[in-house]
Enzyme design. Structure first.
Site, PDB file in Angstrom:
ATOM      1  N   SER A  86     -38.502   9.215  36.465  1.00  0.00           N
ATOM      2  CA  SER A  86     -39.941   9.271  36.704  1.00  0.00           C
ATOM      3  C   SER A  86     -40.575   7.883  36.789  1.00  0.00           C
ATOM      4  CB  SER A  86     -40.600  10.116  35.608  1.00  0.00           C
ATOM      5  OG  SER A  86     -41.945  10.370  35.901  1.00  0.00           O
TER       6      SER A  86
ATOM      7  N   THR B 147     -40.531   9.227  26.206  1.00  0.00           N
ATOM      8  CA  THR B 147     -39.648   8.792  27.284  1.00  0.00           C
ATOM      9  C   THR B 147     -39.150   7.369  27.133  1.00  0.00           C
ATOM     10  OG1 THR B 147     -41.569   8.061  28.585  1.00  0.00           O
ATOM     11  CG2 THR B 147     -40.781  10.319  28.936  1.00  0.00           C
TER      12      THR B 147
END
Length: 501
Positions: free
Chosen positions: A64, A459
């Site tokens: 991402s 993340t």
């Protein structure tokens, strides 16, 4: 399932000694060179999940908004949803198993989840444009094939496209065709229908500048452009020919730094937006006539959409149940505006799309957007029927939407990187280290319309500090004081945070 063959192939995708990873809000993410064994094992797990659900499962290779050197993987459940929480635990256990324990862990998962090992399995795979993604995708395929599963490799896809493919395949095409062409046709048709009255007022057509974060969004939006009306002009920037993925560009950069990305030239009142590396985030922004930068992030997008829909429903006398779902990161002004002005109920969940999505499903119309640009609108079947009855003029709605934006105060978000901290209350209260939450509460009392909290990133290996107040100067000051408290109470390393960090 041939366990001996799996053991033999697993040795070709050996786990680095001492490496421990956690399946978080966005799957596994770390440096690409550490992920070969994880990809192989997620291929194995996808086959088990497919057998257990008797459905197609998706595997997306992406990290991402993370730097280009990172990569990651996440599994997609049958209805295009995030992996079920119980299977997140299975993913973590399998990824961290020592080589000699892989067989045992697979059998343990199969037993706990009541997997019929004789059931057929089918997995679809997509990947982003990172240099490491193709090789890591092949490791996923190795895991699928050695465990007896069938697969289709879509190659380069955005994350939303892979979710779409999974849903289409599991609804036997009722939702749409499980191809990129089917995706483009379905979304472009809906978009053109929604905006047809906004196109080409006189000789002036709509235009949009898109920062593609040097990622997959550039490739796919370039393909999709041909499906839009001629009334929409799209210009692509940061398309990956020169810059690095997510470097000084993309939705996360724009949101975090409150300024345009590099590589895009903006004139006053031009519509601009940014994707992230896998094109599952979007934020909008523009310069006004005085040169001031305005960001329309996920909070404002959710506010505009929910306000717009509620007005439409009021006009036809319908009382569908609308709910907006936010996280602790949501701008407090947007929450107050929705609850106090628009009378739309707002609910708070833990950070992560999976938590937001689950809560949004409880409403006829569930709207959720994280401030970073992740989000969507969910309609029940009842809501879909009612919405189809509406055919109002969009130009008037656009003017109302612009007025709504003026009523939302821009409060500054600031993040800082420190050591891991545990939280509660939808990540708005610090549990550890002792004394930190008390320190934050005392600091917040010093500022008007303020709040602050800290949480570990889902993340990246950092802790995020969030602060808002009635002015940017106050928000900056509060963020700095909270970051100093974190540094002092959570064992910070290096130099203490400085003002303006």
């Amino acid at each position: 399932m041939d366990l001996d063959a799996i053991t033999k192939h697993s040795a070709l995708h050996a786990k680095p000694s001492g490496l421990i990873l956690q399946y978080g809000t966005a799957g596994f993410r770390t440096k690409a060179e550490h992920l070969d064994h994880v990809m192989f094992r997620m291929g194995l797990l996808a086959v088990l999940r497919s057998k257990q659900t008797k459905s197609t499962i998706g595997v997306m290779v992406t990290a991402s908004h993370n730097p280009e050197e990172d990569n990651g993987v996440k599994l997609v459940d049958p209805l295009g949803e995030m992996l079920a929480p119980s299977w997140e635990e299975h993913a973590t256990c399998l990824a961290n198993a020592e080589e000699q324990d892989v067989q045992r862990v697979l059998l343990d998962i199969s037993e706990k989840a009541a997997v019929d090992l004789q059931q057929d399995a089918f997995v679809v795979i997509g990947r982003d444009t990172r240099p490491s993604s193709e090789k890591l995708s092949q490791s996923v395929i190795d895991g699928i094939t050695v465990s007896g599963g069938q697969f289709h490799d879509y190659g380069l896809l955005t994350t939303p496209q892979l979710h779409y493919m999974v849903y289409c395949r599991n609804t036997q095409g009722q939702y749409g065709q499980a191809t990129t062409e089917g995706y483009y046709q379905k979304l472009s048709k809906a978009f053109v229908e929604l905006t047809k009255q906004a196109f080409c007022s006189g000789d002036k057509c709509l235009s949009l500048k898109v920062d593609c974060a040097n990622g997959i969004g550039a490739l796919k939006l370039r393909e999709m452009k041909n499906y839009f009306s001629e009334g929409l002009s799209i210009q692509l920037f940061n398309v990956g020919t020169t810059g690095k993925l997510n470097h000084l560009c993309g939705a996360d950069f724009v949101k975090s730094h409150q300024k345009p990305p590099q590589g895009i030239e903006m004139e006053p009142n031009e519509r601009c937006c940014s994707f992230d590396g896998d094109a599952d985030r979007i934020v909008y922004y523009y310069y006004d006539a005085d040169g001031h930068f305005h960001l329309i992030d996920g909070d404002k997008i959710a506010t505009l959409i929910s306000s717009f829909l509620k007005e439409l429903l009021l006009e036809i006398g319908e009382s569908l149940n609308i709910g907006v779902v936010q996280t602790a990161y949501a701008n407090g002004s947007s929450t107050r505006y929705l609850e106090e002005v628009m009378k739309v109920p707002v609910y708070c969940t833990k950070t992560g799309v999976k938590h937001l999505h689950h809560k949004a499903q409880e409403f006829d119309i569930g709207i959720y957007f994280e401030a970073n640009g992740h989000g969507t609108v969910l309609f029940s079947k009842t809501a879909e029927m009612k919405i189809k009855q509406l055919s109002e003029e969009l130009e008037d709605k656009k003017r109302k939407a612009a007025k709504m934006l003026e009523n939302i105060i821009d409060l500054f978000n600031q993040v800082a990187d420190r050591q891991v901290i545990s939280t509660t209350d939808a990540e708005r209260k610090a549990v550890t280290p002792p004394g930190l939450q008390e320190a934050i509460d005392n600091l917040v009392k010093k500022y008007k319309l303020s709040r602050a909290f800290v949480r570990p990133s889902g993340t990246e290996d950092i802790v995020r500090v969030y602060a808002e107040a009635d002015s940017q100067e106050s928000a900056d000051s509060l963020a700095h004081e909270v970051s100093v408290a974190v540094f002092q109470l959570a064992g910070g390393v290096g130099e203490s945070p400085q003002p303006g960090f």
